[in-house]
Write a protein that holds these residues in place. Structure first.
Motif, PDB file in Angstrom:
ATOM      1  N   HIS A 225      32.225  34.929  44.741  1.00  0.00           N
ATOM      2  CA  HIS A 225      31.046  35.033  45.593  1.00  0.00           C
ATOM      3  C   HIS A 225      31.545  35.484  46.969  1.00  0.00           C
TER       4      HIS A 225
ATOM      5  N   ARG B 222      25.785  35.682  45.682  1.00  0.00           N
ATOM      6  CA  ARG B 222      26.410  35.202  44.456  1.00  0.00           C
ATOM      7  C   ARG B 222      27.123  36.331  43.726  1.00  0.00           C
ATOM      8  N   ARG B 223      27.919  35.965  42.723  1.00  0.00           N
ATOM      9  CA  ARG B 223      28.745  36.927  41.999  1.00  0.00           C
ATOM     10  C   ARG B 223      27.943  38.092  41.435  1.00  0.00           C
TER      11      ARG B 223
ATOM     12  N   ARG C 177      29.428  28.267  43.591  1.00  0.00           N
ATOM     13  CA  ARG C 177      28.375  28.892  44.385  1.00  0.00           C
ATOM     14  C   ARG C 177      28.861  29.133  45.799  1.00  0.00           C
TER      15      ARG C 177
ATOM     16  N   SER D 277      34.225  27.046  52.126  1.00  0.00           N
ATOM     17  CA  SER D 277      33.816  27.493  50.790  1.00  0.00           C
ATOM     18  C   SER D 277      34.504  28.774  50.353  1.00  0.00           C
TER      19      SER D 277
ATOM     20  N   TYR E  89      21.782  34.397  50.598  1.00  0.00           N
ATOM     21  CA  TYR E  89      21.506  33.316  51.533  1.00  0.00           C
ATOM     22  C   TYR E  89      21.728  33.863  52.941  1.00  0.00           C
TER      23      TYR E  89
END
Length: 124
Positions: A33, A52-53, A103, A110, A59
């Motif tokens: 991601h 996302r992937r 995610r 992250s 987002y």
């Protein structure tokens, strides 16, 4: 291990647009991601956008919602950040990041890999 290289930064007047690109190499791009962060002068690094992937879900930070659009091309191993209606407060170094967690998140923790950044300056 993936390497990331941002491009597309520059100087633009308020209300203008820029498109940032981040090219990935050395890894299987679709495994990651992706996120964009920025660091304004004298401030902490902050979340801008993530995807996302598969590219199906994105987002955004509240400050850029409706003005910025993030997308990815898994064939070209590249992510993009289309920035419209730019404001002086968007001035920052923009960083691309890749993460292997399930995610994407809004925290820098992250993400596992980072580019060197590209400068965006918005004049009033």
């Amino acid at each position: 291990q993936v390497q990331l290289e941002e491009s597309g930064g520059g100087l633009v007047q308020a209300g203008g647009s820029l498109r940032l690109s981040c090219a990935a190499s050395g890894g299987t791009f679709s495994y990651y991601h992706m996120g964009w962060f920025r660091q304004p002068p004298g401030k902490e690094r902050e979340f801008v956008a993530a995807i996302r992937r598969s590219g199906g879900i994105t987002y955004y930070a509240d400050s850029v919602q409706g003005r910025f659009t993030m997308s990815r091309d898994n064939v070209k191993s590249t992510v993009y950040l289309q920035m419209n209606s730019l404001k002086p407060e968007d001035t920052a170094v923009y960083y691309c990041a890749a993460g292997v967690a399930l995610r994407p998140g809004t925290s820098a923790r992250s993400y596992d890999y980072w580019g060197q950044g590209t400068q965006v300056t918005v004049s009033s």
